[in-house]
Scaffold this motif. Structure first.
Motif, short mmCIF file in Angstrom:
data_model
loop_
_atom_site.label_atom_id
_atom_site.label_comp_id
_atom_site.label_asym_id
_atom_site.label_seq_id
_atom_site.Cartn_x
_atom_site.Cartn_y
_atom_site.Cartn_z
N PRO A 118 0.81 -1.22 0.00
CA PRO A 118 0.00 0.00 0.00
C PRO A 118 0.84 1.26 0.00
CG PRO A 118 0.10 -0.91 2.20
CD PRO A 118 0.82 -1.88 1.31
N VAL A 119 0.26 2.34 -0.53
CA VAL A 119 0.87 3.67 -0.45
C VAL A 119 0.48 4.23 0.91
CG1 VAL A 119 1.01 5.95 -1.53
CG2 VAL A 119 0.66 3.91 -2.95
N VAL A 120 1.42 4.22 1.84
CA VAL A 120 1.10 4.37 3.26
C VAL A 120 0.55 5.75 3.60
CG1 VAL A 120 1.99 4.03 5.60
CG2 VAL A 120 2.93 2.70 3.70
N GLY A 121 1.03 6.78 2.92
CA GLY A 121 0.56 8.13 3.22
C GLY A 121 -0.80 8.45 2.64
N ARG A 122 -1.40 7.53 1.90
CA ARG A 122 -2.71 7.77 1.28
C ARG A 122 -3.75 6.75 1.74
NH1 ARG A 122 -2.53 11.10 -3.42
NH2 ARG A 122 -0.42 11.65 -4.10
N LEU A 123 -3.52 6.07 2.84
CA LEU A 123 -4.47 5.06 3.30
C LEU A 123 -5.86 5.66 3.47
CD1 LEU A 123 -2.39 3.14 6.02
CD2 LEU A 123 -2.69 2.58 3.61
N GLY A 124 -6.85 4.96 2.94
CA GLY A 124 -8.23 5.43 3.00
C GLY A 124 -8.57 6.50 1.99
N GLY A 125 -7.60 6.88 1.17
CA GLY A 125 -7.83 7.90 0.14
C GLY A 125 -8.05 7.28 -1.22
N GLU A 126 -7.58 7.96 -2.25
CA GLU A 126 -7.73 7.49 -3.63
C GLU A 126 -6.39 7.57 -4.35
OE1 GLU A 126 -10.79 10.04 -5.17
OE2 GLU A 126 -12.40 8.72 -4.49
N ASN A 127 -6.36 6.98 -5.54
CA ASN A 127 -5.13 6.92 -6.33
C ASN A 127 -4.88 8.24 -7.05
OD1 ASN A 127 -7.49 6.32 -7.82
ND2 ASN A 127 -6.32 5.29 -9.43
N GLY A 128 -4.61 9.29 -6.27
CA GLY A 128 -4.46 10.62 -6.84
C GLY A 128 -3.22 10.82 -7.68
N TRP A 129 -2.29 9.87 -7.67
CA TRP A 129 -1.10 9.99 -8.51
C TRP A 129 -1.39 9.67 -9.97
CZ3 TRP A 129 -1.96 6.20 -4.89
CH2 TRP A 129 -2.15 4.90 -5.37
N GLU A 130 -2.55 9.10 -10.25
CA GLU A 130 -2.92 8.79 -11.64
C GLU A 130 -3.42 10.04 -12.34
OE1 GLU A 130 -2.54 5.93 -13.05
OE2 GLU A 130 -2.54 4.39 -11.50
N PRO A 131 -2.77 10.48 -13.42
CA PRO A 131 -3.22 11.68 -14.11
C PRO A 131 -4.54 11.52 -14.84
CG PRO A 131 -1.46 10.62 -15.36
CD PRO A 131 -1.58 9.87 -14.06
N SER A 132 -4.91 10.28 -15.14
CA SER A 132 -6.19 10.02 -15.82
C SER A 132 -6.65 8.63 -15.41
CB SER A 132 -6.03 10.12 -17.34
OG SER A 132 -5.07 9.18 -17.81
N GLY A 133 -7.80 8.24 -15.90
CA GLY A 133 -8.34 6.94 -15.52
C GLY A 133 -9.24 7.05 -14.31
N PRO A 134 -9.82 5.94 -13.89
CA PRO A 134 -10.81 5.97 -12.81
C PRO A 134 -10.17 6.22 -11.45
CG PRO A 134 -10.30 3.70 -13.42
CD PRO A 134 -9.58 4.57 -14.41
N CYS A 135 -10.92 6.92 -10.59
CA CYS A 135 -10.50 7.07 -9.20
C CYS A 135 -10.86 5.79 -8.45
CB CYS A 135 -11.20 8.27 -8.55
SG CYS A 135 -10.62 9.86 -9.16
#
Length: 263
Positions: A118-135
């Protein structure tokens, strides 16, 4: 094994020649599958999603060939004993929430283990590093505890999914060290594995991972001279990977430099 030429040609008084030492024969080198999200998704520009049905069919293909998916920890422990034959590492990057709801039941059905990064600093959030595509929603801390209790290994994918080869030293230290400490606190376990975001790794990043105390780190396709336990190669698995494609990837794992060689 030692082969003595004098036994093959027992001629009295004749020089037996040099003793040839050969390494014991091992089975095919193990390989590691790289997954991300498991869900029904038609909008997937980065090819990081497989459906539950496709995962089911892929695991059925593995088990039908006498292979079993395991965590990286189990794979490396088996390798240390020379018993890695028949094992395939299963890794799931980013820590999508659908691992708990969708992937884990399929893994259980086929009695397979896995490692989640897991991306530890974003737990419970969304894949905001993706510039496009589904959240997509990410696992939260309680989800991490649930999958840990289910026997899934958890490793770090950093804090923010940053390309670590492009960040300054203080950021690199936080991404590698702080993420490990946070996961250890959440899981109550020692965190052995790291996964480089985007598969990006260089000598500086690898040294930071080593200094943080990780046992191993997963990359994607490191240069053969750089591959090792702190840059383990993996094979990307996507929705298009039917049994035939998996067989080709399995057979070419060593040729492509994507096999986890014996230590």
């Amino acid at each position: 094994m030692v082969i003595d030429a004098s036994e093959a040609h027992p001629t009295a008084g004749q020089d037996s020649g040099p003793v040839v030492r050969r390494r014991p024969r091992r089975g095919p080198a193990a390989w590691v599958a790289m997954y991300h999200s498991v869900a029904d998704c038609t909008d997937d520009p980065f090819n990081v999603t497989v459906s539950a049905d496709r995962l089911h069919r892929q695991l059925a293909w593995l088990r039908g060939r006498g292979l079993r998916g395991v965590s990286m920890r189990e794979l490396l422990d088996a390798r240390a004993r020379g018993e890695e034959r028949g094992l395939v590492g299963l890794t799931f990057d980013d820590g999508y929430a659908d691992f708990l709801t969708t992937a884990l039941p399929v893994l259980r059905r086929w009695q397979c283990g896995a490692t989640v990064f897991p991306v530890v600093g974003r737990l419970g959030g969304e894949n905001g590093w993706e510039p496009s595509g589904p959240c997509k929603r990410l696992l939260d801390a309680n989800d991490i505890r649930l999958i840990t209790a289910a026997g899934v290994e958890v490793g770090s994918h950093g804090l923010t999914h940053a390309d670590l080869t492009r960040v300054p030293e203080d950021t690199l230290h936080a991404e590698v060290h702080h993420s490990r400490a946070l996961l250890a606190e959440i899981t109550g376990q020692e965190i052995q594995g790291f996964c480089y975001p985007y598969g990006s790794v260089d000598a500086r990043v690898r040294a930071a991972v080593h200094a943080a105390g990780y046992r191993y780190a997963c990359a994607t396709a490191p240069d053969p001279e750089d591959a090792g336990d702190l840059a383990l190669p993996r094979i990307h698995i996507g929705q298009a990977d039917t049994g035939l494609r998996l067989e080709v990837k399995r057979r070419l794992a060593r040729t492509w430099g994507r096999a986890v060689e014996a230590s």
